[in-house]
Design a protein around this motif. Structure first.
Motif, PDB file in Angstrom:
ATOM      1  N   GLU A  92      29.166  24.032  30.508  1.00 49.43           N
ATOM      2  CA  GLU A  92      28.716  23.073  29.510  1.00 49.43           C
ATOM      3  C   GLU A  92      27.284  23.323  29.043  1.00 49.43           C
ATOM      4  O   GLU A  92      26.837  22.718  28.068  1.00 49.43           O
ATOM      5  CB  GLU A  92      28.799  21.651  30.074  1.00 49.43           C
ATOM      6  CG  GLU A  92      30.169  21.258  30.587  1.00 49.43           C
ATOM      7  CD  GLU A  92      31.196  21.159  29.472  1.00 49.43           C
ATOM      8  OE1 GLU A  92      30.788  20.928  28.319  1.00 49.43           O
ATOM      9  OE2 GLU A  92      32.395  21.325  29.749  1.00 49.43           O
ATOM     10  N   LYS A 454      32.612  16.998  21.076  1.00 48.69           N
ATOM     11  CA  LYS A 454      32.658  18.449  20.922  1.00 48.69           C
ATOM     12  C   LYS A 454      31.299  19.046  20.580  1.00 48.69           C
ATOM     13  O   LYS A 454      30.962  20.135  21.023  1.00 48.69           O
ATOM     14  CB  LYS A 454      33.664  18.840  19.819  1.00 48.69           C
ATOM     15  CG  LYS A 454      35.120  18.589  20.154  1.00 48.69           C
ATOM     16  CD  LYS A 454      36.013  18.999  19.007  1.00 48.69           C
ATOM     17  CE  LYS A 454      37.499  18.843  19.355  1.00 48.69           C
ATOM     18  NZ  LYS A 454      37.912  19.804  20.385  1.00 48.69           N
ATOM     19  N   SER A 481      25.601  23.145  20.981  1.00 44.80           N
ATOM     20  CA  SER A 481      26.844  23.777  21.432  1.00 44.80           C
ATOM     21  C   SER A 481      28.020  23.074  20.772  1.00 44.80           C
ATOM     22  O   SER A 481      27.959  21.870  20.471  1.00 44.80           O
ATOM     23  CB  SER A 481      26.972  23.719  22.954  1.00 44.80           C
ATOM     24  OG  SER A 481      27.087  22.380  23.407  1.00 44.80           O
ATOM     25  N   LYS A 483      32.150  22.744  21.409  1.00 42.90           N
ATOM     26  CA  LYS A 483      33.278  23.021  22.288  1.00 42.90           C
ATOM     27  C   LYS A 483      34.546  23.032  21.447  1.00 42.90           C
ATOM     28  O   LYS A 483      35.149  21.982  21.177  1.00 42.90           O
ATOM     29  CB  LYS A 483      33.351  21.968  23.401  1.00 42.90           C
ATOM     30  CG  LYS A 483      34.202  22.375  24.580  1.00 42.90           C
ATOM     31  CD  LYS A 483      34.020  21.388  25.728  1.00 42.90           C
ATOM     32  CE  LYS A 483      34.761  21.835  26.969  1.00 42.90           C
ATOM     33  NZ  LYS A 483      34.568  20.893  28.097  1.00 42.90           N
ATOM     34  N   GLU A 486      39.077  23.474  25.279  1.00 36.27           N
ATOM     35  CA  GLU A 486      38.708  23.432  26.696  1.00 36.27           C
ATOM     36  C   GLU A 486      38.317  24.793  27.249  1.00 36.27           C
ATOM     37  O   GLU A 486      37.739  24.884  28.335  1.00 36.27           O
ATOM     38  CB  GLU A 486      39.857  22.853  27.517  1.00 36.27           C
ATOM     39  CG  GLU A 486      40.083  21.371  27.299  1.00 36.27           C
ATOM     40  CD  GLU A 486      38.834  20.555  27.633  1.00 36.27           C
ATOM     41  OE1 GLU A 486      38.230  20.797  28.697  1.00 36.27           O
ATOM     42  OE2 GLU A 486      38.455  19.680  26.819  1.00 36.27           O
ATOM     43  N   LEU A 489      33.401  27.678  24.180  1.00 38.21           N
ATOM     44  CA  LEU A 489      32.180  26.957  23.827  1.00 38.21           C
ATOM     45  C   LEU A 489      31.232  27.915  23.116  1.00 38.21           C
ATOM     46  O   LEU A 489      30.934  29.005  23.626  1.00 38.21           O
ATOM     47  CB  LEU A 489      31.519  26.366  25.061  1.00 38.21           C
ATOM     48  CG  LEU A 489      30.252  25.529  24.813  1.00 38.21           C
ATOM     49  CD1 LEU A 489      30.262  24.269  25.652  1.00 38.21           C
ATOM     50  CD2 LEU A 489      28.984  26.349  25.114  1.00 38.21           C
TER      51      LEU A 489
END
Length: 766
Positions: A92, A454, A481, A483, A486, A489
């Motif tokens: 993340e 996201k 960032s 996303k 899943e 990224l």
């Protein structure tokens, strides 16, 4: 050799005796039925890899993941907090980030912390002498290029131990042998790449290396010992005793390391030859008459000799409030390159005592640290021995408003350096000639916002003030960032950071008197003044980076970073003749002072890393960086330099009156570097780890007087092997071989040819 034979005999007897030991190993007792997902995420990689297969199936059922393979995705994404000032999964992070776990550290067989950094992408690690290393994040090293080896010291990377900076402020550097902790003390190493002054203050220019130590959590008394020995008179020892009960945890550890050089000869760049150790002292003294030849006579074989002692205290005041304290003492002596001398190599000695306190209470956190010590940076050279005291304090608070986190923070540091106990301050024979101080005060603000679950936007800005130079600075870091799903990224970063003032560059005050040089001794003398400069602009780096993390299936994860940075505000000694005029005149006065120069360094590069976890028995990693660094506005006033760099004649130029400004590729930062490892457990008792690290060709230049000379360092591939055998639940034995192929090429300018090292050892756990 007697110690080596003793260790070999003991290890052999232990392995033979293991065939008569009965019983099964006891795995860590884990209550899976009551464990939460957060608690499971807190398990180390070592915990997960040691769990029996049937217990892994229990975890699959408990957390309703689809397979054991999906469970192992948690191994690929350990948690980290350095990149965002809060705990989160590595996947993340909006910044280029790497985490090296304690399991990876110990499986690798790395003998010390800088060697262990070869497990991380984007890190250049070069061995100078046995056990001594130069470490840079993404390069930009040996700038400005030229004759002064001190320019190669990494003054742009911030290294911390549990939030305490271990950055030497004299000339900017991390002296790795001075760290009081070692491999076995570390829970994990977190690395963020690129300018991070907005998060961690000055000197986090090229990035941050954060060493996070182990905490005491298991109830009762526990003890551990690890000892290994082998070639080059190598001895590495570690001991640890811990105790935990209720809210209190105590941890006492000690470490020791000794290793001889790979050779007792020294390379003399002025003569392009090797000489015996007995000749080095007089050669160094002929280059600088302030050097004491007798102070070097006992150090020919010295690689590194260091010891550390650490006391850790963890106390849980309440559910939300806890403190972590670590007090440390270290003593070290090493032979390394730090300043230009005839042999380049010199001995550095140090001892220090540090206190470090971390306090966390809900959304508030603070760190307070202080270190006092003594350092002799060049043994035998007057002026480089000093006492110092450094203090740091920082605190921050996280406000949360729905999807927005706001973190204000303040930080202050203060340093005192003094050489008054080691030089005659009245004659200005030292570099500082008394007590000097540096300080920084800054305030910061960080915003972290997530939109649509996201898109994540983060921004940090810091405004600071340098007390010694009476100047302020502003740095920033903006990252985002997205996303996409899943498994994918994307991230982007724009940041700017600066160094802080260095003691030597700010306060240097040295007078050198030279006798007359004429044949009749009537030509007068020369007086040289070397002065610091309080008006220097701090070195600055601006970076733009794009990146992507991608889970390629359930077992493989890729991370790609493409970066561009520009660095400027470099400084170097600049010579100006005084009223005496020409150097051949009588009573000449020459002043050399630190000045900013017009040099700029532009770097474009990319790093790709892959991490693979097949199952509990097999995992691997591979990574590589390719970069190109272009220098602009390099000032040249010597004909030999102009001709050496350009390959053209300088006859048409009057360089003394009109300097030339050149652009060329900086090749001392290798264009390619990278490595990887494979860890394999064929059974419950055996573990086999093999790793490699590679550097491409390096090329730079240096001067002897007005003579220009290129120097090239050949490419090098280093391979390592550690094989361990778990005799029973409390005894582990191992063979550790570094540089298996005995590649003896130099890795660093003018230093030793590094070769193979082999050690055998055992680990006892109670």
């Amino acid at each position: 050799m007697s110690r080596i034979k003793y260790i070999l005999i003991i290890t052999t007897l232990v392995i033979v005796n293991s065939h008569f030991v009965k019983g099964q190993e006891e795995s860590k007792v884990l209550n899976y039925s009551e464990m939460s997902l957060d608690e499971m995420r807190d398990l180390t990689q070592d915990d997960l890899l040691q769990i029996p297969f049937e217990d892994l199936i229990e975890l699959v059922k408990r957390f309703k993941v689809s397979s054991v393979d999906e469970l192992y995705q948690l191994i690929l994404n350990p948690s980290q907090s350095t990149a965002s000032k809060k705990e989160e999964d590595l996947f993340e992070s909006t910044l280029a980030t790497t985490v090296i776990s304690s399991t990876e550290l110990e499986n690798s067989g790395a003998r010390n912390i800088p060697e262990a950094l070869r497990l991380a992408p984007g890190i250049i690690v070069r061995e100078k002498t046995n056990g001594n290393y130069d470490v840079h994040i993404r390069g930009n090293d040996f700038l400005p290029p030229g004759s002064d080896v001190s320019n190669s010291v990494n003054s742009t990377t911030l290294v911390m131990i549990d939030n305490r900076p271990v950055y030497n402020r004299f000339l900017g550097a991390t002296f790795w042998e001075n760290l009081p902790i070692t491999i076995q003390d570390i829970e994990k190493i977190e690395i963020i790449y690129g300018p991070a002054t907005a998060l961690y203050g000055p000197n986090a220019v090229s990035g941050v290396i954060h060493l996070i130590t182990k905490k005491t959590t298991e109830e009762g008394f526990h003890a551990r010992a690890d000892v290994q020995g082998g070639s080059h008179n190598s001895v590495i020892g570690y001991g640890n005793i811990s105790y935990s009960k209720g809210k209190l945890g105590l941890n006492l550890s000690a470490n020791y390391q000794q290793a001889d050089r790979f050779q007792d000869t020294y390379y003399i760049p002025q003569n392009d030859t090797y000489v015996s150790g007995g000749e080095v002292g007089s050669i160094n003294a002929s280059v600088n008459d302030m050097f004491s030849a007798s102070g070097f006579n006992d150090d020919y074989w010295l690689g590194v000799n260091k010891a550390g002692l650490n006391l850790g205290v963890d106390y849980q005041i309440s559910d939300k409030t806890q403190i972590h304290y670590i007090g440390s003492y270290q003593n070290s002596s090493s032979q390394t390159s730090y300043m230009d001398l005839g042999s380049v190599l010199s001995t550095r000695e140090s001892n220090s005592f540090s206190n470090n306190l971390n306090l966390t209470s809900g959304k508030f956190d603070a760190n307070f640290s202080a270190v006092t010590g003594h350092l002799n940076a060049i043994k035998g050279m007057a002026g480089y021995e000093y006492d110092y005291t450094e203090m740091d304090a920082k605190m921050g608070y996280n406000f949360s408003i729905k999807n927005l986190t706001i973190r204000p923070g303040v930080e202050a540091d203060y340093a005192l350096y003094s050489d008054e106990n080691y030089v005659d301050t009245d004659s200005d024979e030292g570099l500082l000639n008394g007590l000097v101080d540096l300080g920084t005060l800054q305030g910061s603000l960080r915003l972290d916002y997530t939109a649509f679950e996201k898109l994540r936007l983060t921004g940090a800005m810091v405004k600071g003030y340098f007390t010694a130079t009476d100047d302020d600075f502003t740095s920033y870091q903006f990252s985002t960032s997205f996303k996409a799903n899943e498994s994918t990224l994307f991230r982007a970063v724009a940041s700017k950071a600066n160094s802080g003032p260095f003691v030597l560059n700010t306060y240097m005050n040295k007078t050198i008197n030279m006798p007359g040089m004429g044949e009749d001794d009537q030509s007068g003398g020369m007086t040289m003044y070397r002065l610091g400069n309080k008006d220097l602009l701090p070195m600055e780096m601006t970076m733009y980076e794009l990146g992507m993390r991608k889970k390629l299936g359930k077992k493989l994860q890729a991370d790609l970073s493409v970066f561009y940075n520009q660095s400027d505000n470099f400084s170097q000694m600049t010579k100006n003749f005084g009223e005496g005029g020409d150097p051949g005149a009588t009573d000449v006065e020459i002043t050399e002072s630190m000045q900013n120069i017009d040099l700029k360094a532009n770097q474009l590069g990319a790093t790709l890393s892959l991490k693979y976890v097949h199952n509990e028995k097999l995992n691997a990693s591979v990574f590589a960086t390719y970069q190109n660094t272009k220098l602009e506005n390099f000032e040249v006033t010597e004909s030999s330099f102009y001709e050496g760099i350009t390959g053209e004649s300088a006859d048409a130029y009057d360089l003394n009156n009109t300097p030339a400004y050149l652009s060329f590729t900086h090749e001392y930062t290798p264009k390619f570097y990278g490595g990887g490892y494979i860890n394999y457990q064929p059974g419950k008792k055996w573990n086999i780890n093999t790793s490699f690290y590679a550097l491409s060709k390096q090329k730079t230049f240096y001067s002897v007087g007005q003579n220009f000379q290129w120097v090239e360092i050949d490419p090098k591939l280093t391979m390592n092997l550690k094989t361990s055998y778990q005799v029973n639940k409390w005894l582990n034995t191992y063979l550790n071989v570094r540089n298996v192929t005995n590649s003896t090429a130099q890795e660093f300018l003018f230093t030793d040819k590094t070769g193979i090292s082999y050690l055998v050892g055992c680990n006892l756990t109670f």
